[in-house]
Design a protein around this motif. Structure first.
Motif, mmCIF file in Angstrom:
data_model
loop_
_atom_site.group_PDB
_atom_site.id
_atom_site.type_symbol
_atom_site.label_atom_id
_atom_site.label_comp_id
_atom_site.label_asym_id
_atom_site.label_seq_id
_atom_site.Cartn_x
_atom_site.Cartn_y
_atom_site.Cartn_z
ATOM 1 N N ASP A 230 8.960 -55.708 29.864
ATOM 2 C CA ASP A 230 7.499 -55.797 29.799
ATOM 3 C C ASP A 230 6.798 -55.817 31.147
ATOM 4 O O ASP A 230 5.566 -55.848 31.204
ATOM 5 C CB ASP A 230 7.067 -57.011 28.975
ATOM 6 C CG ASP A 230 7.731 -58.301 29.424
ATOM 7 O OD1 ASP A 230 8.267 -58.343 30.554
ATOM 8 O OD2 ASP A 230 7.732 -59.268 28.640
ATOM 9 N N SER A 249 8.670 -52.724 25.245
ATOM 10 C CA SER A 249 7.795 -53.831 24.895
ATOM 11 C C SER A 249 7.235 -53.649 23.495
ATOM 12 O O SER A 249 6.700 -52.591 23.157
ATOM 13 C CB SER A 249 6.646 -53.925 25.906
ATOM 14 O OG SER A 249 5.681 -54.860 25.487
ATOM 15 N N SER A 251 4.736 -55.285 22.537
ATOM 16 C CA SER A 251 3.303 -55.564 22.665
ATOM 17 C C SER A 251 2.466 -54.312 22.879
ATOM 18 O O SER A 251 1.237 -54.390 22.867
ATOM 19 C CB SER A 251 3.068 -56.540 23.832
ATOM 20 O OG SER A 251 3.776 -57.745 23.642
ATOM 21 N N HIS A 252 3.136 -53.183 23.109
ATOM 22 C CA HIS A 252 2.429 -51.937 23.385
ATOM 23 C C HIS A 252 2.973 -50.830 22.487
ATOM 24 O O HIS A 252 4.139 -50.871 22.067
ATOM 25 C CB HIS A 252 2.614 -51.518 24.850
ATOM 26 C CG HIS A 252 2.137 -52.533 25.836
ATOM 27 N ND1 HIS A 252 0.799 -52.743 26.096
ATOM 28 C CD2 HIS A 252 2.811 -53.397 26.631
ATOM 29 C CE1 HIS A 252 0.676 -53.698 27.001
ATOM 30 N NE2 HIS A 252 1.876 -54.105 27.344
ATOM 31 N N PRO A 253 2.164 -49.829 22.206
ATOM 32 C CA PRO A 253 2.673 -48.681 21.450
ATOM 33 C C PRO A 253 3.624 -47.863 22.306
ATOM 34 O O PRO A 253 3.582 -47.902 23.539
ATOM 35 C CB PRO A 253 1.394 -47.896 21.129
ATOM 36 C CG PRO A 253 0.445 -48.250 22.227
ATOM 37 C CD PRO A 253 0.738 -49.692 22.561
ATOM 38 N N THR A 256 2.994 -43.078 26.749
ATOM 39 C CA THR A 256 2.431 -43.289 28.081
ATOM 40 C C THR A 256 1.385 -44.399 28.046
ATOM 41 O O THR A 256 0.453 -44.361 27.238
ATOM 42 C CB THR A 256 1.788 -41.997 28.604
ATOM 43 O OG1 THR A 256 2.780 -40.976 28.651
ATOM 44 C CG2 THR A 256 1.218 -42.201 30.000
ATOM 45 N N LEU A 257 1.544 -45.388 28.933
ATOM 46 C CA LEU A 257 0.589 -46.501 29.031
ATOM 47 C C LEU A 257 -0.346 -46.349 30.220
ATOM 48 O O LEU A 257 -1.342 -47.057 30.325
ATOM 49 C CB LEU A 257 1.335 -47.829 29.131
ATOM 50 C CG LEU A 257 2.271 -48.182 27.972
ATOM 51 C CD1 LEU A 257 2.882 -49.553 28.199
ATOM 52 C CD2 LEU A 257 1.546 -48.132 26.640
ATOM 53 N N GLY A 258 -0.017 -45.468 31.109
ATOM 54 C CA GLY A 258 -0.809 -45.252 32.311
ATOM 55 C C GLY A 258 -0.020 -44.385 33.256
ATOM 56 O O GLY A 258 1.111 -43.983 32.955
ATOM 57 N N VAL A 261 3.907 -45.027 33.956
ATOM 58 C CA VAL A 261 4.434 -46.092 33.087
ATOM 59 C C VAL A 261 4.534 -45.587 31.653
ATOM 60 O O VAL A 261 3.552 -45.094 31.092
ATOM 61 C CB VAL A 261 3.554 -47.360 33.126
ATOM 62 C CG1 VAL A 261 4.136 -48.450 32.211
ATOM 63 C CG2 VAL A 261 3.423 -47.880 34.545
ATOM 64 N N VAL A 262 5.716 -45.723 31.053
ATOM 65 C CA VAL A 262 5.969 -45.259 29.689
ATOM 66 C C VAL A 262 6.675 -46.368 28.912
ATOM 67 O O VAL A 262 7.619 -46.995 29.430
ATOM 68 C CB VAL A 262 6.843 -43.985 29.690
ATOM 69 C CG1 VAL A 262 7.204 -43.572 28.273
ATOM 70 C CG2 VAL A 262 6.131 -42.851 30.427
ATOM 71 N N ASN A 263 6.233 -46.598 27.688
ATOM 72 C CA ASN A 263 6.889 -47.577 26.822
ATOM 73 C C ASN A 263 7.826 -46.856 25.862
ATOM 74 O O ASN A 263 7.440 -45.884 25.209
ATOM 75 C CB ASN A 263 5.846 -48.377 26.034
ATOM 76 C CG ASN A 263 6.448 -49.588 25.356
ATOM 77 O OD1 ASN A 263 7.412 -50.187 25.847
ATOM 78 N ND2 ASN A 263 5.899 -49.963 24.223
#
Length: 268
Positions: A230, A249, A251-253, A256-258, A261-263
């Protein structure tokens, strides 16, 4: 963007009542999924939207088995390792924690002034959560192993006879994986929580792992998987280093989170 999957390792049979099987996936289930899965592509291709990718975390025998299974079935796969664990040779602190919880016959235990009943899985899991909290505060991996030894004595377990699948990989084993086509990447120098470190300490630990991978495996790592799934460093650090940070994580889908950064999502 394509899906990027993550798992931690495979074993033949998974018993949900065993802490030491936590995060393990049955090998036959992974094999069945991979048999019908469209070919998984290298991580860089997945990030470019050219297909899905599979990643595996931690330098354990179980993670190596998962990676080799994927390669035998013709899939690309990326393994994220903590070089300190490889150099140290001991099992991860979490592997030892889980083994101790399975092996203890104590009905209750007192540790650092607090008492836990251990009659049920849920009660043991409460103790696990507290040990995890303490492990995530540590600044040195030796602190983690000292805590595990303290716990071993409190739980009355004679030794840490941890099973093979939870043992840490060696340099020769990693070289065999590399030669089998497994992409090996940076999972931080130790498996300490980077959120407990300053940005400068994070940069040092990341760089130690980068240097170790280059010197021992000839790998110029381009990807970083965050321990505990996380934490991600400042975007300017990632941009400067041209490194993609991968999370795991809930807590996130997924996706791409930004910038940089990739979840990931769990492979099951």
């Amino acid at each position: 963007m394509s899906d990027i999957y993550a798992l931690h390792g495979v074993i033949d049979r998974v018993d949900a009542k065993l802490f030491s099987h936590r995060n393990m996936t049955p090998a036959d289930r992974v094999r069945a999924r991979l048999d019908t899965q469209q070919k998984l592509v290298p991580l860089a291709d997945a990030l470019a939207g050219k297909g899905d990718a599979l990643t595996i975390d931690d330098a354990t025998v179980a993670s190596a088995q998962a990676a080799l299974l994927a390669r035998r079935l013709g899939h690309a796969v990326t393994l994220f390792v903590n070089p300190w664990q490889v150099a140290d040779g001991r099992a991860y602190a979490f592997a030892a924690l889980h083994w101790l919880l399975d092996q203890t016959r104590k009905r209750k235990v007192t540790l650092r002034g607090k008492t836990w009943w251990l009659l049920t899985f849920r009660q043991k899991d409460s103790l696990r959560a507290e040990i995890k909290r303490l492990l995530r505060l540590h600044d040195d991996p030796q602190e983690s192993h000292a805590l595990i030894e303290e716990l071993r004595q409190a739980l009355g377990v004679t030794n840490l006879d941890i099973p093979d699948y939870l043992q840490s990989l060696t340099v020769p084993q990693l070289r065999e994986l590399r030669d089998a086509g497994v992409d090996i990447q940076n999972h931080y120098w130790t498996h300490l929580d980077p959120a407990a470190h300053t940005p400068a300490r994070f940069a040092d630990e990341w760089a130690l792992a980068q240097d170790w991978l280059a010197e021992n495996l000839g790998i110029a790592s381009r990807f970083f998987a965050s321990p505990f799934g996380d934490y991600f460093p400042q975007p300017d650090f990632l941009a400067k280093q041209k490194i993609v940070c991968l999370l795991l994580s809930h807590s996130h889908p997924g996706g791409t989170l930004g910038p940089w950064v990739v979840n990931r999502v769990v492979f099951d």
